[in-house]
Design an enzyme around this catalytic site. Structure first.
Site, PDB file in Angstrom:
ATOM      1  N   THR A 159       0.558  -1.120   0.181  1.00 39.79           N
ATOM      2  CA  THR A 159      -0.097   0.010  -0.047  1.00 39.79           C
ATOM      3  C   THR A 159       1.011   1.083  -0.081  1.00 39.79           C
ATOM      4  O   THR A 159       1.824   1.327   0.546  1.00 39.79           O
ATOM      5  CB  THR A 159      -1.086   0.000   1.248  1.00 39.79           C
ATOM      6  OG1 THR A 159      -1.597  -1.278   1.137  1.00 39.79           O
ATOM      7  CG2 THR A 159      -2.037   1.307   1.207  1.00 39.79           C
ATOM      8  N   GLY A 198       2.963  -2.590   8.365  1.00 40.15           N
ATOM      9  CA  GLY A 198       2.983  -3.311   9.741  1.00 40.15           C
ATOM     10  C   GLY A 198       4.400  -3.891   9.865  1.00 40.15           C
ATOM     11  O   GLY A 198       4.908  -4.661   9.145  1.00 40.15           O
ATOM     12  N   GLU A 453      -6.392  -6.534   3.757  1.00 39.74           N
ATOM     13  CA  GLU A 453      -6.131  -7.541   2.894  1.00 39.74           C
ATOM     14  C   GLU A 453      -7.305  -7.709   1.769  1.00 39.74           C
ATOM     15  O   GLU A 453      -8.045  -8.690   1.506  1.00 39.74           O
ATOM     16  CB  GLU A 453      -6.298  -8.959   3.852  1.00 39.74           C
ATOM     17  CG  GLU A 453      -5.132  -8.911   4.698  1.00 39.74           C
ATOM     18  CD  GLU A 453      -4.193  -9.989   4.257  1.00 39.74           C
ATOM     19  OE1 GLU A 453      -4.422 -10.871   3.245  1.00 39.74           O
ATOM     20  OE2 GLU A 453      -3.053 -10.173   4.906  1.00 39.74           O
TER      21      GLU A 453
HETATM   22  C1  LIG Z   1      -4.106  -1.184  10.398  1.00 42.58           C
HETATM   23  C2  LIG Z   1      -3.754  -1.301   8.999  1.00 42.58           C
HETATM   24  C3  LIG Z   1      -2.775  -2.055   8.545  1.00 42.58           C
HETATM   25  C4  LIG Z   1      -2.509  -2.258   7.365  1.00 42.58           C
HETATM   26  N1  LIG Z   1      -1.253  -3.014   7.139  1.00 42.58           N
HETATM   27  C5  LIG Z   1      -0.626  -3.056   5.733  1.00 42.58           C
HETATM   28  C6  LIG Z   1       0.451  -3.704   5.441  1.00 42.58           C
HETATM   29  O1  LIG Z   1       1.257  -4.341   6.290  1.00 42.58           O
HETATM   30  N2  LIG Z   1       0.863  -3.417   4.235  1.00 42.58           N
HETATM   31  C7  LIG Z   1       0.137  -3.124   3.404  1.00 42.58           C
HETATM   32  O2  LIG Z   1       0.766  -3.111   1.950  1.00 42.58           O
HETATM   33  N3  LIG Z   1      -0.993  -2.552   3.348  1.00 42.58           N
HETATM   34  C8  LIG Z   1      -1.362  -2.442   4.845  1.00 42.58           C
HETATM   35  N4  LIG Z   1      -2.640  -1.735   4.823  1.00 42.58           N
HETATM   36  C9  LIG Z   1      -3.305  -1.124   3.772  1.00 42.58           C
HETATM   37  C10 LIG Z   1      -4.877  -1.794   3.631  1.00 42.58           C
HETATM   38  O3  LIG Z   1      -4.624  -2.956   2.930  1.00 42.58           O
HETATM   39  C11 LIG Z   1      -5.613  -0.776   2.766  1.00 42.58           C
HETATM   40  O4  LIG Z   1      -5.862   0.257   3.460  1.00 42.58           O
HETATM   41  C12 LIG Z   1      -6.602  -1.453   1.972  1.00 42.58           C
HETATM   42  O5  LIG Z   1      -6.238  -2.396   1.245  1.00 42.58           O
HETATM   43  C13 LIG Z   1      -7.538  -0.529   1.584  1.00 42.58           C
HETATM   44  O6  LIG Z   1      -7.116   0.423   0.578  1.00 42.58           O
HETATM   45  P1  LIG Z   1      -7.114   2.012   0.792  1.00 42.58           P
HETATM   46  O7  LIG Z   1      -6.779   2.373   2.260  1.00 42.58           O
HETATM   47  O8  LIG Z   1      -6.403   2.461  -0.196  1.00 42.58           O
HETATM   48  O9  LIG Z   1      -8.633   2.435   0.688  1.00 42.58           O
HETATM   49  P2  LIG Z   1      -9.313   2.700  -0.785  1.00 42.58           P
HETATM   50  O10 LIG Z   1      -9.111   2.033  -1.890  1.00 42.58           O
HETATM   51  O11 LIG Z   1      -9.238   4.212  -0.880  1.00 42.58           O
HETATM   52  O12 LIG Z   1     -11.095   2.803  -0.236  1.00 42.58           O
HETATM   53  C14 LIG Z   1     -11.611   3.635   0.334  1.00 42.58           C
HETATM   54  C15 LIG Z   1     -13.243   3.208   0.309  1.00 42.58           C
HETATM   55  O13 LIG Z   1     -13.655   3.472  -1.223  1.00 42.58           O
HETATM   56  C16 LIG Z   1     -14.300   2.338  -1.435  1.00 42.58           C
HETATM   57  N5  LIG Z   1     -13.990   1.848  -2.934  1.00 42.58           N
HETATM   58  C17 LIG Z   1     -12.670   1.629  -3.523  1.00 42.58           C
HETATM   59  N6  LIG Z   1     -12.679   1.395  -4.798  1.00 42.58           N
HETATM   60  C18 LIG Z   1     -13.983   1.414  -5.218  1.00 42.58           C
HETATM   61  C19 LIG Z   1     -14.600   1.138  -6.327  1.00 42.58           C
HETATM   62  N7  LIG Z   1     -14.159   0.786  -7.521  1.00 42.58           N
HETATM   63  N8  LIG Z   1     -15.811   1.264  -6.458  1.00 42.58           N
HETATM   64  C20 LIG Z   1     -16.853   1.492  -5.144  1.00 42.58           C
HETATM   65  N9  LIG Z   1     -16.193   1.731  -3.982  1.00 42.58           N
HETATM   66  C21 LIG Z   1     -14.702   1.758  -4.057  1.00 42.58           C
HETATM   67  C22 LIG Z   1     -13.743   1.196  -0.658  1.00 42.58           C
HETATM   68  O14 LIG Z   1     -14.669  -0.143  -0.434  1.00 42.58           O
HETATM   69  C23 LIG Z   1     -13.522   1.894   0.579  1.00 42.58           C
HETATM   70  O15 LIG Z   1     -14.751   1.890   1.502  1.00 42.58           O
HETATM   71  C24 LIG Z   1      -3.052  -1.497   6.374  1.00 42.58           C
HETATM   72  C25 LIG Z   1      -4.214  -0.881   6.652  1.00 42.58           C
HETATM   73  C26 LIG Z   1      -4.474  -0.872   8.126  1.00 42.58           C
HETATM   74  C27 LIG Z   1      -5.789   0.325   8.276  1.00 42.58           C
END
Ligand SMILES: Cc1cc2nc3c(=O)[nH]c(=O)nc-3n(C[C@H](O)[C@H](O)[C@H](O)COP(=O)(O)OP(=O)(O)OC[C@H]3O[C@@H](n4cnc5c(N)ncnc54)[C@H](O)[C@@H]3O)c2cc1C
Length: 703
Positions: A159, A198, A453
């Site tokens: 991410t 993480g 995930e």
């Molecule tokens: C505590 C924590 C630990 C983490 N650890 C790791 C790690 O170790 N390594 C790593 O790589 N990542 C990590 N992550 C990242 C995590 O995997 C991402 O936050 C997650 O995949 C969601 O991506 P985003 O934050 O970009 O959300 P976004 O993709 O921006 O989503 C925001 C919202 O938009 C909606 N959305 C997105 N696309 C669409 C669409 N096409 N149509 C309609 N709705 C949509 C989603 O459902 C969501 O509700 C961690 C996250 C957290 C919170």
């Protein structure tokens, strides 16, 4: 002054929830130890888990305690680190599958510990296993995991601040330098900063980084690279900048960090090259099976679906025991001088019993999903090793099914767990809000499961899209669908046909399963038409997520029906039949009643009867054995770690004792400065001002 001399506290019997618990257990119509074996899948697994529970309960470092609920961020991190060190001792001693079971159990009680190890041993290693060659896997991971855990700590760097769900959009670059035979890893701008990673903030020595492969100016898309972050003295490598991302809603024991790379050089061999290869001269080869690399991400999803069972088992146990021991108001039929136990109110039964039923159904389904995952990975690895094209083709089909199953179950079950924890907490009233009941920390730790995930909606859309395509393939090309989606091959049958559920006699598991499968096909069919009319997949996102939820329930119901066919003991079958009935009446036919009725699968009159009559009866039937059903989870009190959920039911005593132990009762003065006089003066000053102002306005009005 009122005098509180000589109350009758010492002579009054007071509430006795422990006795009520005894009465419930006396009603047991089956042996919870037999039921426990069914829930855990096999007698061997059941036995192993009891051994592990005992070992965890006794362990001075791993055993949870009420102190866990009072830790600051720093203390949380410290505790997690010492527990990781303890787990490292176990990984040296016990067979690897047992270690994973231990970790899985611990995750329900200390999710920070679970995820910190899982990021390293799960995500990081699986990324190397899934994307690296055999030689690379050997180099980075093998010999013994214990050794690995001590020398090298990996994190998973997918991410970025600007991209999460759309992993293909990440912007970190890995540019090949043919002169030095190296890749140059770079963060081009703030949006490409690796975020949330993480273990990165303090612990990780290495990271599997997702970055765009650039060779001779051409962008080959996102590939994976192992990038060292810290040297053997744990100092940051040159060009690597790392920081802590700070406080989060939960999981405070995890050191999530951000990473920026400023032209960091790594040898070409550090690119994971099982599928995509870059030769010495910069020739890039992209084999057709690259899609298989995504299988490495599925283990996390499978594990998260399974977590639902442990977390719901924990909190439905607490809420049910509380409901037995708690009396409030005098309900219908209450004896003279007695208030009614919460568990005997129909509303309370309706709030809790469906969660209990769901926990049972999900236990069996997620056990099946774990076994399915193991066998698909094994099958695929063997096929690829032997380069057997026919076997690879079959594996691809099974992998696709596993993708749909794991995506549907992960998203639907993590959502359902979130709702279940909340409902169980509210069912415990004010005490549910006390940190010592365990709900608060667990809820804050849990909800991220809906986001990471694969965000639940994103995963749901993806699974739903595959389901739609499968149905289209069957309807348009007469294709055969294999694996767990086999039922879609009968799409023609499901589309035609009458109302499936018409009378109460139809409310049996097999007919409801058929009805659910018909609903899935009909929703997919209508969604395809809508997509074709608008030429937009986005326009059917809602239907895609809906399909994914329905698919999860289809998987669960089918698994339960299959499992029931193999249960020999009639007393278990008797109660499980009631459990599954409550599950499908509430989680399926009531929660999706609009869809069942609109798609003409369920008769509206029957739908009304389900809500107004059958569910209430069904809740009562399950309530009769509720304590024995929760005892069957066999969770020891230490691991339950809830002051209001202990086995003996004497939670008034336990809770009061915990409150007194955790808080110094001799300290009656606030430990921080509290200038009461100044506060009162200010308050009364403001109050005076307000009164004067309103008097003025009244005066103005009356003129
Ligand atoms: C505590 C924590 C630990 C983490 N650890 C790791 C790690 O170790 N390594 C790593 O790589 N990542 C990590 N992550 C990242 C995590 O995997 C991402 O936050 C997650 O995949 C969601 O991506 P985003 O934050 O970009 O959300 P976004 O993709 O921006 O989503 C925001 C919202 O938009 C909606 N959305 C997105 N696309 C669409 C669409 N096409 N149509 C309609 N709705 C949509 C989603 O459902 C969501 O509700 C961690 C996250 C957290 C919170």
């Amino acid at each position: 002054m009122t005098s509180f001399t000589k109350t009758s506290v010492s002579t009054s019997p007071g509430p006795d929830p422990g006795a009520l618990m005894g009465l419930e257990r006396a009603k047991a119509c089956f042996d919870p130890r037999d039921m426990y074996q069914i829930i855990e899948g096999t007698p061997e697994k059941a036995h192993k888990i009891l051994d592990l529970y005992q070992s965890l309960e006794r362990d001075p470092i791993l055993a949870p305690s009420f102190k866990d609920y009072e830790l600051s961020r720093g203390e949380n991190r410290e505790q997690t680190t010492s527990r990781i060190a303890r787990m490292t001792q176990y990984v040296e001693q016990e067979p690897y599958p047992d270690f994973w079971r231990r970790l899985n159990l611990m995750t329900a009680y200390d999710p920070s510990l679970g995820i910190r190890i899982a990021v390293n041993l799960g995500l990081f290693i699986n990324c190397i296993k899934g994307n690296g060659t055999d030689a690379q896997y050997k180099y980075w991971c093998l010999e013994k995991e214990a050794k690995y855990m001590k020398q090298l700590w990996g994190c998973f760097g997918m991410t970025e601040l600007g991209h999460g769900s759309n992993a293909a959009g990440v912007e970190t670059t890995a540019t090949f330098d043919a002169e030095t035979d190296e890749f140059v890893i770079n963060t081009p701008h703030i949006g490409a900063t690796k975020w949330w990673i993480g273990g990165a903030a303090h612990s990780a020595t290495h990271s599997s980084i997702y970055a765009r492969l650039i060779v001779k100016g051409k962008d080959w898309g996102v590939k994976t690279f192992v990038v060292p972050l810290r040297d053997s003295n744990h100092q940051l490598m040159p060009g690597v900048a790392i920081g802590d991302i700070g406080s989060k809603m939960g999981r405070e024991g995890v050191d999530n960090g951000w990473i920026q790379f400023s032209s960091v050089r790594i040898p070409r061999a550090f690119m994971l090259q099982k599928y995509c290869k870059v030769d010495r001269d910069g020739t890039v080869t992209l084999p057709p099976l690259e899609q298989l690399s995504y299988i490495s991400l599925l283990q996390g999803r499978v594990g998260m679906a399974s977590d639902l069972y442990r977390i719901c088992a924990r909190f439905i146990t607490v809420a049910t025991r509380y409901a037995v021991g708690r009396r409030q108001f005098r309900g219908d039929g209450a004896k003279k001088g007695e208030e009614t136990q919460l568990i005997n109110y129909p509303l309370h039964q309706r709030r809790l019993m469906p969660i209990l039923a769901l926990t049972y159904v999900a236990a069996l389904a997620t056990d099946r999903l774990e076994r399915q995952h193991e066998s698909v990975v094994e099958e695929l690895e063997t096929a690829v090793k032997l380069n057997d094209e026919k076997a690879i083709h079959k594996s691809l089909g099974d992998t696709k099914s596993l993708f749909v199953d794991s995506a549907s179950l992960k998203s639907t079950l993590t959502w359902l767990a979130e709702q279940s924890i909340t409902e169980s907490r509210q069912a415990c009233g004010g005490l549910g809000y006390s940190a010592y009941s365990g709900f608060g920390k667990s809820y804050a730790d849990w909800v991220v499961q809906c986001t990471w995930e694969g965000d639940n909606n994103v995963l749901g859309m993806s699974a739903g899209r595959t389901i739609m395509k499968n149905v289209e393939d069957v309807l348009n090309k007469n294709a055969k669908i294999s694996g767990t989606s086999l039922f879609l091959s009968k799409a023609h049958e499901y589309l035609g046909g009458e109302l499936v559920l018409q009378t109460e006699a139809d409310l049996n598991p097999t007919t409801v399963l058929w009805a659910l499968e018909a609903l899935i096909v009909r929703v997919a069919f209508e969604a395809s038409k809508k997509r074709d009319e608008s030429s937009s997949w986005d326009n059917v996102s809602y239907e895609r997520v809906l399909l994914s939820k329905l698919r999860c329930h289809q998987y669960m119901l089918l698994t339960f029906i299959d499992a029931m066919a193999n249960i020999g003991k009639p007393e278990l079958l008797y109660i499980l039949a009631r459990v599954v009935r409550l599950y499908f009446l509430t989680h399926l036919l009531e929660n999706f009643s609009r869809e069942f009725v609109n798609y003409q699968v369920l008769c509206p009159k029957l739908s009304l009867q389900i809500s107004t009559q059958f569910i209430g009866v069904s809740c009562l039937q399950v309530r009769e054995q509720a304590i024995t059903l929760t005892d069957s989870f066999q969770i020891p009190d230490t691991l339950l770690n809830s002051a209001i959920g202990g086995y003996d039911g004497n939670w008034y005593e336990t809770y009061f004792k915990v409150v007194k132990t955790q808080n110094d009762i001799t300290e009656t003065k606030a430990p921080y400065s509290l200038d009461l006089e100044a506060m009162l003066n200010r308050l009364s000053y403001n109050e005076r001002g307000r009164l004067e102002k309103s008097a003025e306005s009244i005066e103005k009005l009356s003129h």
